[in-house]
Write an enzyme that holds these catalytic residues in place. Structure first.
Site, PDB file in Angstrom:
ATOM      1  N   ARG A 167       3.158  -1.856  -2.704  1.00 31.53           N
ATOM      2  CA  ARG A 167       4.386  -2.043  -1.923  1.00 31.53           C
ATOM      3  C   ARG A 167       5.528  -2.607  -2.762  1.00 31.53           C
ATOM      4  O   ARG A 167       6.333  -3.413  -2.295  1.00 31.53           O
ATOM      5  CB  ARG A 167       4.125  -2.945  -0.709  1.00 31.53           C
ATOM      6  CG  ARG A 167       3.043  -2.453   0.214  1.00 31.53           C
ATOM      7  CD  ARG A 167       3.386  -1.116   0.861  1.00 31.53           C
ATOM      8  NE  ARG A 167       2.299  -0.660   1.717  1.00 31.53           N
ATOM      9  CZ  ARG A 167       1.356   0.193   1.334  1.00 31.53           C
ATOM     10  NH1 ARG A 167       1.364   0.710   0.097  1.00 31.53           N
ATOM     11  NH2 ARG A 167       0.405   0.561   2.161  1.00 31.53           N
ATOM     12  N   SER A 216       4.331  -2.945   9.824  1.00 26.89           N
ATOM     13  CA  SER A 216       3.439  -3.960   9.262  1.00 26.89           C
ATOM     14  C   SER A 216       4.245  -5.130   8.715  1.00 26.89           C
ATOM     15  O   SER A 216       5.151  -4.943   7.905  1.00 26.89           O
ATOM     16  CB  SER A 216       2.583  -3.357   8.146  1.00 26.89           C
ATOM     17  OG  SER A 216       1.719  -2.369   8.661  1.00 26.89           O
ATOM     18  N   GLU A 286       5.795  -8.096   4.068  1.00 19.23           N
ATOM     19  CA  GLU A 286       6.024  -6.703   3.745  1.00 19.23           C
ATOM     20  C   GLU A 286       7.377  -6.252   4.295  1.00 19.23           C
ATOM     21  O   GLU A 286       8.063  -5.430   3.712  1.00 19.23           O
ATOM     22  CB  GLU A 286       4.900  -5.819   4.304  1.00 19.23           C
ATOM     23  CG  GLU A 286       5.044  -4.350   3.928  1.00 19.23           C
ATOM     24  CD  GLU A 286       3.809  -3.539   4.250  1.00 19.23           C
ATOM     25  OE1 GLU A 286       3.962  -2.354   4.600  1.00 19.23           O
ATOM     26  OE2 GLU A 286       2.683  -4.073   4.139  1.00 19.23           O
TER      27      GLU A 286
END
Length: 293
Positions: A167, A216, A286
């Site tokens: 990520r 998320s 995130e």
């Protein structure tokens, strides 16, 4: 602020309606360029030092209540085109959604891009974040991407230059991905479609898709699932103001109707604190959090 542009330039532009949480303040300026040349010209004329931020579907984002300084760039329909280049390669505009890209791949008999069906965002965002779902990530399929730097310089960056990790990429703040090329493998459109349907069904069953959420919330720590840590810390259903940890999937925060961005971010920080105290693991956000408190 440059005014000799062909796109739409708006001062004090409300952003809440453009993000999934439906919260947050205004952008000092919002620019919706007519095309890449228009965006390049705008960035070249922009005074150095003014912050620049790209905005896609607003799915993985908290816009803080004080709004966003500088300029927010929103890529519209001109940047949402997807075309075949042969050899199982798709060229995808930075504003194209994951659903559109995976659907075009299915229709072209290109396998390996089905996971994009499960990413609620645009090409520009998930190229920057190395978005992933269901066992695959952008690093697995990216060939290269077209990028405009804050000063207007145009670059074609091969995937290796992005230094992908979980990520994360090495793209600098203010860099805007205007298009990307993805490579898959030959496949049967019916089989590809069935996998996309499976992914869509799995998301529907496990995630609070019908709510004001941001996707998320926390990255999965090495060896752990973020949702399981949050659940074990007793945070399922936890509330702060109008924000709540989803009962359906504990790695999702939701706006129950009257939340502020401060409520949502504050709840996330409280979850992080409880997980750290009870599980001994430090969760990393995130979701991107931008703007003034």
């Amino acid at each position: 602020m440059p005014t000799n542009v062909r796109g739409k330039l708006t001062r004090n532009a409300p952003l809440a309606k453009l993000v999934w949480f439906k919260t947050g303040g205004a952008a000092d300026w919002l620019f919706e360029p007519a095309d890449r040349a228009d965006l390049m010209h705008f960035l070249e004329q922009l005074e150095p030092g003014i912050p620049v931020m790209a905005l896609g579907l607003g799915s993985n984002l908290i816009i803080r209540d004080g709004g966003v300084p500088g300029v927010v760039i929103r890529l519209g329909k001109t940047f949402a085109k997807v075309s075949e280049e042969g050899d199982c390669v798709l060229r995808c505009g930075g504003g194209a959604s994951g659903i559109l890209v995976s659907s075009k791949a299915r229709d072209a008999g290109i396998a390996g891009l089905e996971f994009l069906r499960g990413i609620p965002g645009t090409v520009g965002g998930f190229v920057r974040m190395n978005g992933g779902a269901y066992g695959r990530e952008v690093a697995d399929i990216l060939i290269d991407c077209d990028v405009l730097m804050p000063g207007g310089d145009f670059m074609v960056l091969p995937a290796g230059d992005l230094q992908y990790s979980y990520r994360h990429s090495a793209l600098p703040d203010g860099a805007i991905v205007t298009s990307a090329r993805f490579r898959g493998t030959p496949g049967d459109p019916q089989v590809i479609g069935a996998e996309m349907d499976r992914i869509a069904q799995a998301r529907e069953e496990s995630q609070p898709l019908r709510t004001k959420t941001g996707g998320s919330t926390f990255k999965n720590p090495a060896g752990h699932k973020a949702w399981a840590l949050v659940d074990a810390a007793g945070c399922r259903g936890l509330k702060l103001g109008g924000a709540q940890v989803s009962e359906k999937h504990t790695n999702f925060l939701i706006n129950t109707g009257e939340a502020t961005s401060s409520d949502i971010e504050g709840l996330g920080e409280e979850v992080r604190r409880r997980v750290s105290e009870t599980q001994g693991v430090s969760l990393e956000w995130e979701i991107n959090r931008v703007g003034r408190p």
